[in-house]
Enzyme design. Structure first.
Site, mmCIF file in Angstrom:
data_model
loop_
_atom_site.group_PDB
_atom_site.id
_atom_site.type_symbol
_atom_site.label_atom_id
_atom_site.label_comp_id
_atom_site.label_asym_id
_atom_site.label_seq_id
_atom_site.Cartn_x
_atom_site.Cartn_y
_atom_site.Cartn_z
ATOM 1 N N ASP A 109 -1.987 10.711 -2.636
ATOM 2 C CA ASP A 109 -2.356 9.632 -3.558
ATOM 3 C C ASP A 109 -2.634 10.135 -4.966
ATOM 4 O OD1 ASP A 109 -3.048 8.442 -0.747
ATOM 5 O OD2 ASP A 109 -2.825 6.788 -2.158
ATOM 6 N N ARG A 136 0.853 -1.191 0.000
ATOM 7 C CA ARG A 136 0.000 0.000 0.000
ATOM 8 C C ARG A 136 0.890 1.244 0.000
ATOM 9 N NH1 ARG A 136 1.771 1.925 3.832
ATOM 10 N NH2 ARG A 136 0.642 3.851 3.465
ATOM 11 N N GLY A 137 0.221 2.410 -0.183
ATOM 12 C CA GLY A 137 0.979 3.646 -0.386
ATOM 13 C C GLY A 137 1.099 3.820 -1.887
ATOM 14 N N ASN A 143 -5.515 12.290 -0.217
ATOM 15 C CA ASN A 143 -4.655 11.480 0.655
ATOM 16 C C ASN A 143 -5.568 10.780 1.654
ATOM 17 O OD1 ASN A 143 -1.917 10.668 1.396
ATOM 18 N ND2 ASN A 143 -2.277 11.769 3.305
HETATM 19 O O1 MRU Z 1 -4.833 3.228 1.884
HETATM 20 P P1 MRU Z 1 -3.354 3.448 1.854
HETATM 21 O O2 MRU Z 1 -2.665 2.962 3.083
HETATM 22 O O3 MRU Z 1 -2.728 2.935 0.573
HETATM 23 O O4 MRU Z 1 -3.188 5.047 1.836
HETATM 24 C C1 MRU Z 1 -1.908 5.583 1.712
HETATM 25 C C2 MRU Z 1 -1.818 7.037 1.874
HETATM 26 O O5 MRU Z 1 -2.790 7.726 1.992
HETATM 27 C C3 MRU Z 1 -0.441 7.635 1.775
HETATM 28 O O6 MRU Z 1 -0.361 8.811 2.531
HETATM 29 C C4 MRU Z 1 -0.121 7.969 0.313
HETATM 30 O O7 MRU Z 1 -0.325 6.867 -0.520
HETATM 31 C C5 MRU Z 1 1.278 8.463 0.132
HETATM 32 S S1 MRU Z 1 2.475 7.181 0.308
HETATM 33 C C6 MRU Z 1 4.004 7.822 -0.020
#
Ligand code: MRU
Length: 351
Positions: free
Chosen positions: A233, A41-42, A243
């Protein structure tokens, strides 16, 4: 790993911080499931995993059959694109794989085309690593010695190729000898802050204090934090930024307390095809994440649940966006367009 007939090995982030365990993905279905279930994730990490996922997905095509490769590539790209909707890095990476495939199609054997596609996935991975370090270098000047910083969700090494985006800024500030106190929002409902960010910060010896998301206003009021920094995101042309859910609330709180709110993200997170944040698709996640997260039922059986995974922070709340190309400040259509139009390597906006 490392070979067209290899597989994708991922840290299974759903097991952290209790267990540091790899998941071996030998099929594209396993890559898809790993993205959907947040094992990986991220935004940048999702893009990298999907690029490798394309290579894994192409392993089922018989060699020498161009038509079969074309059909399978199309199928795999569409399938991986359906794993999660918000992080644009996923679509950016799949698009790079599609363009590379189109580039080499018919000019070499299908085996060579698959090898080139693996090379493209490796490039996406390596470029992200370099972008993260550059983000850290540009952003660290925004953080002063002795300051408190609040972050949300996880924008660290786990969410990227290495080093992170928001956390890269903090890691670099620490490398420069600055003492920091980082406040980490636990990040309901999946606790990326508590499980992942706190783990990464402690691992690097950065003092981290975990707070409930709802404590953010209080720590700001008490003067414990001097800035807020998060990842992203998807960033629209005008700077509106999607985000993790709760980011918008933090930006509003930062404004109310006259604190700068920073976003750190690589150029692969910008979506210049959309004018503003209204067009960003917001992922809706299962109700159970809220009512029985981590197996413990905490709400009545029949309650209605609304569980958006992301929100959009309007550009006007963002003091600056830290990219690998430099710092965009102020944040608006013109400054973003100018930064994104730069050749890689030039530092028009750098501090
Ligand atoms: O649902 P997730 O855990 O994938 O969400 C991730 C985020 O919101 C992060 O802040 C974003 O992807 C930036 S990661 C460098």
């Amino acid at each position: 790993v490392g070979h067209v007939d290899g597989h994708l090995a991922l840290i299974d982030q759903t097991q952290l911080p209790a267990v540091l365990q790899e998941r071996q993905c030998t099929t594209v279905e396993q890559v898809w499931e790993s993205i959907r279930a947040l094992r990986v994730r991220g935004a940048p990490a999702i893009g990298i995993a999907a690029a490798y996922g394309v290579c894994v997905g192409l392993q089922t095509t018989s060699s020498g059959d161009q038509k079969a490769l074309d059909t399978r590539l199309d199928e795999v790209l569409r399938y991986l694109a359906s794993s999660r909707p918000t992080a644009v890095n996923l679509f950016w990476a799949l698009d790079r794989m599609r363009r590379k495939a189109a580039d080499v199609r018919g000019r070499m054997s299908t085996a060579e085309q698959r090898a080139i596609l693996l090379q493209e996935a490796i490039s996406i991975h390596e470029e992200d690593r370099a972008m993260c370090h550059a983000i850290g270098r540009h952003g660290a000047s925004l953080i002063r010695d002795g300051q408190g910083v609040l972050t949300h969700c996880n924008a660290g090494g786990l969410a990227t190729a290495e080093y992170g985006t928001a956390l890269s800024v903090l890691f670099t500030a620490q490398d420069e000898g600055k003492k920091l106190q980082v406040f980490v929002d636990e990040t309901r409902p999946l606790l990326q802050g508590a499980r992942l960010t706190a783990w990464e910060l402690l691992d690097r010896g950065i003092p981290a204090t975990l707070i409930c998301d709802s404590a953010a206003a209080h720590v700001m009021r008490e003067g414990k934090v001097h800035s807020v920094i998060t990842g992203a995101d998807r960033i629209a042309s005008n700077g509106d930024t999607a985000n993790k859910i709760g980011t918008y609330a933090l930006a509003v709180l930062a404004r109310a307390h006259e604190l700068p709110f920073y976003v750190a993200a690589p150029s692969s997170t910008f979506d210049l095809s959309i004018t503003d944040g209204q067009s960003i698709p917001i992922e809706q996640r299962p109700a159970e994440e809220v009512t029985e997260g981590f197996g413990n039922r905490t709400a009545p059986e029949n309650v209605d649940v609304f569980n958006p995974a992301f929100d959009v922070t309007p550009a006007e709340y963002i003091r600056a966006i830290i990219t690998e190309r430099g710092v965009i400040e102020p944040v608006n259509l013109q400054t973003i367009a100018a930064c994104m139009a730069q050749q890689k390597g030039t530092q028009l906006f750098s501090r």
